[in-house]
Design an enzyme around this catalytic site. Structure first.
Site, PDB file in Angstrom:
ATOM      1  N   HIS A 173      -3.783   3.532  -2.641  1.00 34.02           N
ATOM      2  CA  HIS A 173      -3.005   2.358  -3.034  1.00 34.02           C
ATOM      3  C   HIS A 173      -2.445   2.556  -4.448  1.00 34.02           C
ATOM      4  O   HIS A 173      -3.139   3.087  -5.322  1.00 34.02           O
ATOM      5  CB  HIS A 173      -3.903   1.120  -3.003  1.00 34.02           C
ATOM      6  CG  HIS A 173      -3.156  -0.171  -3.049  1.00 34.02           C
ATOM      7  ND1 HIS A 173      -2.941  -0.946  -1.927  1.00 34.02           N
ATOM      8  CD2 HIS A 173      -2.558  -0.827  -4.066  1.00 34.02           C
ATOM      9  CE1 HIS A 173      -2.273  -2.028  -2.268  1.00 34.02           C
ATOM     10  NE2 HIS A 173      -2.016  -1.969  -3.568  1.00 34.02           N
ATOM     11  N   HIS A 222      -2.078   2.208  -7.972  1.00 31.20           N
ATOM     12  CA  HIS A 222      -2.900   1.529  -8.966  1.00 31.20           C
ATOM     13  C   HIS A 222      -3.109   2.429 -10.172  1.00 31.20           C
ATOM     14  O   HIS A 222      -2.869   3.631 -10.125  1.00 31.20           O
ATOM     15  CB  HIS A 222      -4.265   1.150  -8.371  1.00 31.20           C
ATOM     16  CG  HIS A 222      -5.186   2.315  -8.175  1.00 31.20           C
ATOM     17  ND1 HIS A 222      -5.004   3.263  -7.184  1.00 31.20           N
ATOM     18  CD2 HIS A 222      -6.295   2.720  -8.864  1.00 31.20           C
ATOM     19  CE1 HIS A 222      -5.958   4.176  -7.252  1.00 31.20           C
ATOM     20  NE2 HIS A 222      -6.739   3.881  -8.265  1.00 31.20           N
ATOM     21  N   HIS A 276       0.814  -1.217   0.000  1.00 33.79           N
ATOM     22  CA  HIS A 276       0.000   0.000   0.000  1.00 33.79           C
ATOM     23  C   HIS A 276       0.847   1.267   0.000  1.00 33.79           C
ATOM     24  O   HIS A 276       0.404   2.310  -0.510  1.00 33.79           O
ATOM     25  CB  HIS A 276      -0.914  -0.004   1.235  1.00 33.79           C
ATOM     26  CG  HIS A 276      -1.836   1.175   1.320  1.00 33.79           C
ATOM     27  ND1 HIS A 276      -3.083   1.200   0.725  1.00 33.79           N
ATOM     28  CD2 HIS A 276      -1.686   2.398   1.922  1.00 33.79           C
ATOM     29  CE1 HIS A 276      -3.661   2.369   0.962  1.00 33.79           C
ATOM     30  NE2 HIS A 276      -2.847   3.118   1.677  1.00 33.79           N
TER      31      HIS A 276
END
Length: 347
Positions: A167, A169, A116
């Site tokens: 996070h 992404h 994370h």
């Protein structure tokens, strides 16, 4: 690379990409989820001729959850997420709150790592190479869908950009149409070919290499430069030296070198504004040729990386000229931006 395809509790597709061929992915999503219901539709603007996705269901999407409730982290006892497994390398799944769905296209989320607290620039070269493989594989799969005309892989990084999940992404959009910017590039390429007999993307790269002032980074297979007419304060375009229309066509050499070049660019972006400054917000966007359209072979795959931060503590807002008329005004000369990105190279 090992690819494992499964489904989430509500029927959405989930795909794991693992570096180890012997990885087993058999965790089951046991959340009590209702089937996804979307209101996505695409409407055409008769004046501009472009398309707008109307997606009112996205008003209820997850918004800045606490780190211990992140839906992109691996699942653990008492906290089930979008990823049923306790760990993963790269995971891709259908967005629960898609902008495009059904006959109107497809939206996916790409989780670059299970960690994370890392950013893409903090990945290892092997991890970045696996993300490239995932982008390529998703492009290939989405190209087979009849409702998808163009695939757009991108990352938004930073709250200033509008990111709602911390996070690391990105996302992949499968558009049911050719996007406006791509249409403009295809028209420019057609005009250039008619007037010169040459390819526009090849000539742009050759011009930047010959000029040299805006070159940021060069490799054997890739070249990165600030474009002559950059729209954003710090904007870099990354082109493979061998022109290809999309990610599927990159050769082995370009795939091997990409993580080295791209990770260095991201790390330089975080050093633009000096030590002690927060991470630089950015958008990273792959421009790929659309499918089944005239002029596709003239298109040149490239990645566009830019930040909306123009100087320490100040953002570049799209105000009257940019938002109202589509005419950008850049406060940072492209040559100065390139110089700064050369100055902050890794030692």
């Amino acid at each position: 690379m090992k690819k494992t395809v499964t489904t989430l509790a509500d029927g959405r597709e989930l795909i794991y990409y693992d570096s180890a061929d012997d990885t087993v992915r058999d965790a089951v999503d046991s959340r009590p989820l209702d089937a996804v219901s979307t209101s996505s539709e695409v409407r055409r603007d008769p004046l501009l001729g472009d398309s707008v996705a109307i997606a009112s269901h996205r008003q209820g999407r997850t918004y800045h959850p606490p780190a211990d409730e992140c839906p992109l982290c691996p699942s653990r006892e008492g906290r089930l997420s979008e990823i049923p497994d306790a760990d993963y390398d790269v995971a891709v799944f259908e967005n629960r709150f898609p902008s495009l769905a059904g006959d109107s296209g497809r939206c996916e989320v790409v989780c670059f790592t299970s960690d994370h607290d890392v950013s893409f620039g903090g990945l290892t070269e092997d991890q970045a190479a696996l993300v490239l493989e995932a982008w390529t594989d998703r492009t290939a799969d989405l190209a087979e869908l009849p409702q998808v005309t163009q695939v757009f892989c991108f990352e938004n990084r930073g709250a200033e950009i509008g990111v709602t999940l911390g996070h690391p992404h990105g996302q992949i959009y499968g558009y049911p149409f050719v996007t406006p910017r791509t249409e403009q590039m295809l028209r420019s390429a057609e005009t250039h070919r008619a007037g010169t007999g040459r390819n526009l993307f090849d000539d742009v790269v050759a011009r930047e290499l010959a000029d040299g002032d805006r070159i940021v980074l060069e490799g054997e297979h890739w070249v990165a430069f600030v474009p002559h007419a950059a729209h954003w304060p710090y904007e870099v375009h990354l082109h493979p030296r061998r022109r290809v229309p999309d990610l599927r066509e990159l050769d082995a050499g370009a795939r091997t070198e990409f993580p080295q070049i791209y990770l260095e660019l991201l790390r330089r972006f975080d050093r633009i504004f000096g030590p002690g400054e927060p991470p630089t917000p950015y958008i990273s966007a792959w421009h790929q040729a659309p499918f089944r359209v005239p002029g596709r072979e003239e298109f040149g795959l490239h990645l566009e990386l830019f930040t909306i931060r123009r100087t320490t503590g100040k953002l570049k807002f799209l105000a009257g000229s940019e938002s109202g008329m589509g005419v950008f005004i850049n406060d940072v000369p492209p040559e100065a931006a390139a110089q700064r990105l050369r100055e902050v190279a890794s030692e």
